[in-house]
Design an enzyme around this catalytic site. Sequence first.
Site, mmCIF file in Angstrom:
data_model
loop_
_atom_site.group_PDB
_atom_site.id
_atom_site.type_symbol
_atom_site.label_atom_id
_atom_site.label_comp_id
_atom_site.label_asym_id
_atom_site.label_seq_id
_atom_site.Cartn_x
_atom_site.Cartn_y
_atom_site.Cartn_z
ATOM 1 N N LYS A 267 0.853 -0.981 -0.088
ATOM 2 C CA LYS A 267 0.083 -0.061 -0.020
ATOM 3 C C LYS A 267 1.115 0.972 0.030
ATOM 4 C CE LYS A 267 -1.238 -0.077 5.209
ATOM 5 N NZ LYS A 267 -2.432 0.207 5.885
ATOM 6 N N GLN B 186 15.487 -4.392 14.092
ATOM 7 C CA GLN B 186 16.605 -4.290 14.699
ATOM 8 C C GLN B 186 17.429 -4.813 14.987
ATOM 9 O OE1 GLN B 186 16.440 -1.205 17.930
ATOM 10 N NE2 GLN B 186 16.007 -0.011 16.569
ATOM 11 N N GLU C 167 18.931 -12.072 23.423
ATOM 12 C CA GLU C 167 17.543 -10.872 24.382
ATOM 13 C C GLU C 167 16.083 -11.841 24.716
ATOM 14 O OE1 GLU C 167 16.478 -8.406 20.219
ATOM 15 O OE2 GLU C 167 16.330 -10.581 19.377
ATOM 16 N N ARG D 10 9.538 -10.130 27.774
ATOM 17 C CA ARG D 10 8.159 -8.233 27.351
ATOM 18 C C ARG D 10 7.454 -8.353 28.376
ATOM 19 N NH1 ARG D 10 9.330 -8.130 20.631
ATOM 20 N NH2 ARG D 10 11.573 -8.115 21.544
ATOM 21 N N ARG E 170 4.757 -12.952 22.224
ATOM 22 C CA ARG E 170 6.252 -13.815 21.361
ATOM 23 C C ARG E 170 7.691 -13.192 21.870
ATOM 24 N NH1 ARG E 170 9.609 -10.702 17.739
ATOM 25 N NH2 ARG E 170 8.616 -8.606 18.893
ATOM 26 N N HIS F 160 6.696 -2.968 23.753
ATOM 27 C CA HIS F 160 7.887 -3.494 23.340
ATOM 28 C C HIS F 160 8.386 -2.715 25.024
ATOM 29 C CE1 HIS F 160 11.642 -3.685 22.714
ATOM 30 N NE2 HIS F 160 11.999 -3.894 22.173
ATOM 31 N N HIS G 290 3.980 -2.742 19.796
ATOM 32 C CA HIS G 290 4.943 -3.328 19.105
ATOM 33 C C HIS G 290 4.149 -4.523 18.390
ATOM 34 C CE1 HIS G 290 8.993 -4.013 18.243
ATOM 35 N NE2 HIS G 290 8.936 -5.125 17.967
HETATM 36 P P1 FAD Z 1 5.230 -5.656 7.399
HETATM 37 O O1 FAD Z 1 6.722 -6.489 7.193
HETATM 38 O O2 FAD Z 1 4.537 -5.820 8.540
HETATM 39 O O3 FAD Z 1 5.127 -5.656 5.506
HETATM 40 C C1 FAD Z 1 3.555 -5.356 5.851
HETATM 41 C C2 FAD Z 1 2.966 -5.184 4.068
HETATM 42 O O4 FAD Z 1 1.830 -5.258 3.735
HETATM 43 C C3 FAD Z 1 3.821 -3.915 3.522
HETATM 44 O O5 FAD Z 1 4.502 -3.979 2.198
HETATM 45 C C4 FAD Z 1 2.546 -3.214 3.569
HETATM 46 O O6 FAD Z 1 2.651 -2.057 2.526
HETATM 47 C C5 FAD Z 1 1.363 -3.790 3.028
HETATM 48 N N1 FAD Z 1 0.826 -3.828 3.565
HETATM 49 C C6 FAD Z 1 -0.647 -3.679 4.393
HETATM 50 N N2 FAD Z 1 -2.099 -3.579 4.243
HETATM 51 C C7 FAD Z 1 -1.639 -3.733 3.385
HETATM 52 C C8 FAD Z 1 -3.105 -3.250 2.142
HETATM 53 N N3 FAD Z 1 -4.400 -3.418 2.317
HETATM 54 N N4 FAD Z 1 -2.615 -3.287 0.806
HETATM 55 C C9 FAD Z 1 -1.533 -3.766 -0.109
HETATM 56 N N5 FAD Z 1 -0.586 -3.647 1.087
HETATM 57 C C10 FAD Z 1 -0.547 -3.522 2.534
HETATM 58 N N6 FAD Z 1 11.077 -9.133 14.730
HETATM 59 C C11 FAD Z 1 11.927 -9.897 15.098
HETATM 60 O O7 FAD Z 1 11.780 -10.995 14.662
HETATM 61 N N7 FAD Z 1 13.479 -9.368 15.302
HETATM 62 C C12 FAD Z 1 13.038 -8.313 15.269
HETATM 63 O O8 FAD Z 1 14.611 -7.608 15.881
HETATM 64 C C13 FAD Z 1 12.406 -7.545 15.047
HETATM 65 N N8 FAD Z 1 12.630 -5.952 15.479
HETATM 66 C C14 FAD Z 1 11.567 -5.229 15.415
HETATM 67 C C15 FAD Z 1 11.648 -3.710 15.424
HETATM 68 C C16 FAD Z 1 10.706 -2.734 15.262
HETATM 69 C C17 FAD Z 1 10.697 -1.284 15.126
HETATM 70 C C18 FAD Z 1 9.199 -3.853 14.620
HETATM 71 C C19 FAD Z 1 8.161 -2.318 14.260
HETATM 72 C C20 FAD Z 1 9.516 -4.997 14.633
HETATM 73 C C21 FAD Z 1 9.938 -5.704 14.789
HETATM 74 N N9 FAD Z 1 10.020 -6.819 14.913
HETATM 75 C C22 FAD Z 1 10.945 -7.964 15.131
HETATM 76 C C23 FAD Z 1 8.488 -7.851 14.058
HETATM 77 C C24 FAD Z 1 8.730 -7.969 12.959
HETATM 78 O O9 FAD Z 1 9.439 -6.593 12.285
HETATM 79 C C25 FAD Z 1 7.499 -7.910 11.458
HETATM 80 O O10 FAD Z 1 6.833 -8.718 12.538
HETATM 81 C C26 FAD Z 1 7.533 -8.365 10.939
HETATM 82 O O11 FAD Z 1 8.879 -7.233 10.124
HETATM 83 C C27 FAD Z 1 6.570 -8.837 10.329
HETATM 84 O O12 FAD Z 1 6.292 -9.373 8.923
HETATM 85 P P2 FAD Z 1 5.328 -9.305 7.563
HETATM 86 O O13 FAD Z 1 6.056 -9.932 6.226
HETATM 87 O O14 FAD Z 1 4.631 -9.855 8.355
HETATM 88 O O15 FAD Z 1 4.670 -8.033 7.442
HETATM 89 C C1 SIN Z 2 13.775 -5.439 19.458
HETATM 90 O O1 SIN Z 2 15.439 -5.632 18.769
HETATM 91 O O2 SIN Z 2 13.701 -5.206 20.476
HETATM 92 C C2 SIN Z 2 12.410 -5.868 18.759
HETATM 93 C C3 SIN Z 2 13.044 -7.076 18.305
HETATM 94 C C4 SIN Z 2 11.237 -8.195 17.933
HETATM 95 O O3 SIN Z 2 10.972 -7.389 18.353
HETATM 96 O O4 SIN Z 2 11.415 -8.948 18.241
#
Ligand code: FAD
Ligand code: SIN
Length: 543
Positions: free
Chosen positions: A34, A46, A119, A290, A386, A244, A351
Site C-alpha cells: 500500500k 533491529q 534477547e 517482554r 512472542r 515493547h 509493538h
Molecule cells: P510487514 O513487514 O509489516 O509488511 C507488511 C506489508 O503489507 C507492507 O508491504 C505493507 O505495505 C503491506 N500492506 C499492509 N496492508 C496492505 C493493504 N491493505 N494493501 C496492500 N498492502 C498492504 N521481529 C524480529 O523477529 N526481530 C526483530 O529484531 C524485530 N525488530 C522489530 C523492530 C521494530 C521497530 C518493529 C516495528 C518490529 C520488529 N520486529 C522484529 C517484528 C517484525 O519486524 C515484524 O513482525 C515483521 O517484519 C512482519 O513482517 P510481515 O512480512 O508480516 O509484514
Molecule cells: C528488538 O530488537 O528489540 C525487537 C526484536 C523483536 O521485536 O523481535
Amino acid sequence: MRRTYDVVIVGSGAAGLTAALKLSPHLRVAVLSKGEMSGGSTRWAQGGIAAVLKASDSIQSHIDDTLVAGAGLCSEDAVRFVVERGQRAIESLINLGVEFDRSAPEHHEDGYDYHLTREGGHSHRRIIHAADATGKAVQKTLNQRVLDEPNIDVYEQHVAIDVITNRHLKNKASYTDQAHGVYVLNMKAGRVETFSARSTIIATGGASRVYLYSSNPDASTGDGIAMAWRSGCRVTNMEFNQFHPTCLFHPDAKTFLITEAMRGEGAFLRGVDDERFMLRYDERAELAPRDIVARAIDSEMKRTGMDNVWLDITHKDADFVISHFPNIYRHCLGLGIDITREKIPVVPAAHYTCGGIHVDQMARSDLDHLYAIGECAHTGLHGANRMASNSLLECLVTGNAAAEDILDRQDNSPPPAIARNWDESKVTDSDEEVVVSHNWKELRRFMWDYVGIVRTDKRLARAKRRVDLLAGEIQEYYGNFRVTADLLELRNLVTVADLIVRSAQQRRESRGLHFTADYPDLAPDALETTLIPFGRAIAGRVE
Ligand code: FAD
Ligand code: SIN
C-alpha cells in the site's frame, strides 16, 4: 481494470517477498504494497532473527524457551515446525546476499563465524543480526531479488480493500467457496482495480497502529486481519498485544525503537535515583520476557509519576557500544543524546500483534485458496507472548510453507474466476474528511487508555461502547463516499479494535501479554480465544 495472476500476494515485507521468491520460478505472481515496498515493519526490525545455529544450542532449547514465553498457549507442533526450519531459512537469506555480522575469529563459538546476540527469554545466544538494523538488510536484499524476477510484478501504492469471494462472481455456481483475488485501490490512478488469482496470500503485517503509541510504521493497521475476517475467516488470540519495553521517549522522535539486544549486551533499566528496578520484579531482571519488563516499567512510571524510565549502557566501552548499535547511536546523537555517556529515556509502546488470522501449518486460512503469513497470521507459534526475534523467523518459514502448498496444489486449482467490477455508481467524493481524521485519533487514544498494558472490565466496556459507535459511523461513511486510503485503513482499524476488545473481554484471567487487574491470576486451563464471523462477509461493494 482487471489483472489476472496465478498468485496475488498482499504485502511486501519479509513474509510476502519470501513467498514470492519461492513461487516465481513456477508461477506468475503479483506483489502489492500500500506504500513503497519497504513500508512495513520488516524494514525497521533491529535485534535480529532467532534460530538454532551453533552446536551448543539445540532445537529443543529454542522450543522450550518459546513455550515458556508463550505462557501455555503455544501450539507445540507449530513451534517445532518453525524452529526446525530456522537454520535453513537463515541459510537461504545468506545465499540471497544478506550480510549478517560476523565475529572476530577469536570469538567464534563452536566454530560458528556469525555473531549471535541475546534477547529476553532466550537461554542461548541465537539471534543472528546485521548490526542493529537487521530488517533493513533483509528487506533490501529481498527487494533486489524480487525486482530481478521476471515472473513477479510489484505494485506499490496499491491498497487491497477486500478479498474477492464467491459472492463477487458472475458465474459463482461453477466454484466451491473460495478466494479469487482482491479488490485494490490504485492510489496512482485513483481507481479500484480487480486482481484475480487462483491463490491469494495475505502478508499485511500487524495491527499495532491501533494504539496511540507504537513502534510500528504507519502501514501496521491490521488490514489483512480485517479483510480475512470480513471474508468469513476465524481470528485467534487478538487480545495478546505486545508492548515493547523500550521505545525512545523524545519530543522529536517518531516511533523509534531501542533494541532489546541492548539489554542482551548488558544495558540496565533505571528508575528514580538510578535504581535498577527490574531486580525487584524478576530474577532475570532486564532479560525477563517482554510482558514482565513492559509491565514493570508501566508500574514504575505510575508509582513515581515519571514520564519515562532510563536505559543505561554507559558502563560499557564506547567502541563496543558504537560498533554494536551504530544505527541507534547515530539516531540518538542526532537528538542530542550520546548513548556512550548518557542514559536513554524510554517508554513502552505497542509493538507486535500475537493473534491474527487463524491458519494451519501450511498457512491455509478457513477460506480455500486464501493464505495468511507473517505477523497477520495466528499459527500458534507465539501463544500468549512472542519471544524476541521469533517473528522474522516465522515470516520466512510461513512464507515458504504457503508457497509450497500452492505449488503442490497448482495442478488441481481452477482457472481464475471472473469477478464483478467494483461499483461506484452510488457513492460521491467525501465532503467531510474530518470524520476520518477525528475518528482515527479518537480510536487510537481510547485503545491506549483502556485496552493497553493493564486492563480492567470497566475499561474494556468503555472501549467497547466507543468501538461500536465509531464502527457505525465509519460503515455509514464507507457506504456513502468514494474510498480513500485513509478511510480504508480506518475501517480496518475499527474492525481490529473490535476484535481485540471482544477477545480481551472473553479472557477472564491474566496470562502472558493480557493483564487485567480484575482477574490477576492464571485460569487452570490455557484456552485460545477464537472469534468466528457471523456468516459470510459484506466484503466490498459489487454490482
Ligand atoms: P510487514 O513487514 O509489516 O509488511 C507488511 C506489508 O503489507 C507492507 O508491504 C505493507 O505495505 C503491506 N500492506 C499492509 N496492508 C496492505 C493493504 N491493505 N494493501 C496492500 N498492502 C498492504 N521481529 C524480529 O523477529 N526481530 C526483530 O529484531 C524485530 N525488530 C522489530 C523492530 C521494530 C521497530 C518493529 C516495528 C518490529 C520488529 N520486529 C522484529 C517484528 C517484525 O519486524 C515484524 O513482525 C515483521 O517484519 C512482519 O513482517 P510481515 O512480512 O508480516 O509484514
Ligand atoms: C528488538 O530488537 O528489540 C525487537 C526484536 C523483536 O521485536 O523481535
